[in-house]
Design a protein around this motif. Structure first.
Motif, short mmCIF file in Angstrom:
data_model
loop_
_atom_site.label_atom_id
_atom_site.label_comp_id
_atom_site.label_asym_id
_atom_site.label_seq_id
_atom_site.Cartn_x
_atom_site.Cartn_y
_atom_site.Cartn_z
N CYS A 18 1.03 -1.02 0.11
CA CYS A 18 0.07 -0.23 0.14
C CYS A 18 1.17 1.65 0.33
N LEU A 19 2.20 1.00 -0.10
CA LEU A 19 2.90 2.71 0.61
C LEU A 19 3.82 2.31 -0.37
N SER A 56 -3.07 7.52 -2.52
CA SER A 56 -2.51 7.64 -1.53
C SER A 56 -2.57 7.95 -0.34
N THR A 57 -3.02 9.41 -0.32
CA THR A 57 -3.78 8.60 1.20
C THR A 57 -4.65 8.16 1.69
N THR A 60 -2.25 5.09 2.70
CA THR A 60 -1.68 5.05 3.80
C THR A 60 -2.25 4.92 5.02
N ALA A 63 -2.41 1.31 5.45
CA ALA A 63 -1.50 0.40 5.35
C ALA A 63 -1.65 0.60 7.23
N TYR A 64 -1.93 2.43 7.89
CA TYR A 64 -1.71 2.28 9.28
C TYR A 64 -2.52 1.10 10.34
#
Length: 85
Positions: A18-19, A56-57, A60, A63-64
Motif C-alpha cells: 500500500c505504501l 495515496s491518502t 496510507t 497501511a496504518y
C-alpha cells in the motif's frame, strides 16, 4: 522481556505494498505524460497526479490500520503470555 526476530506476515506485506504503490505509479512518468483524456478541461497529466493524492491518502490509512492492528495483536499476545512490555 525476550526480543524475537520480527516476523514478516501477509498483513505487513500488504501494508508495505500500500505504501509502495503510489511511488511506483508516480515514478512511471510515461504512463501519464500526456494531455488526453481531459477531465472538465484539465489535462490528464494534472488530474491523474491529483487523483493519486487521494489514492495515496487512502492507501496510507489502510497501511496504518493494518500495522496498528498487528501491534495490538502482538501486545495482547505478550500480555497473555506473561511477558512485560
Amino acid at each position: 522481556m525476550t526480543v524475537g526476530n520480527p516476523v514478516l506476515t501477509v498483513p505487513l506485506i500488504v501494508a508495505g505494498a500500500c505504501l509502495a504503490i503510489p511511488f511506483v505509479a508516480m515514478l512511471w512518468v510515461d504512463s501519464y505524460a500526456r494531455l488526453t483524456p481531459a477531465l472538465i478541461g484539465i489535462p490528464f497529466f494534472y488530474w491523474y497526479q491529483m487523483l493519486w493524492v487521494l489514492v495515496s491518502t487512502l492507501l496510507t490509512v489502510v497501511a496504518y490500520v493494518i500495522v496498528r492492528r498487528r501491534e495490538e495483536t502482538v501486545r495482547r499476545e505478550r500480555h497473555a503470555g506473561g511477558e512485560e512490555e
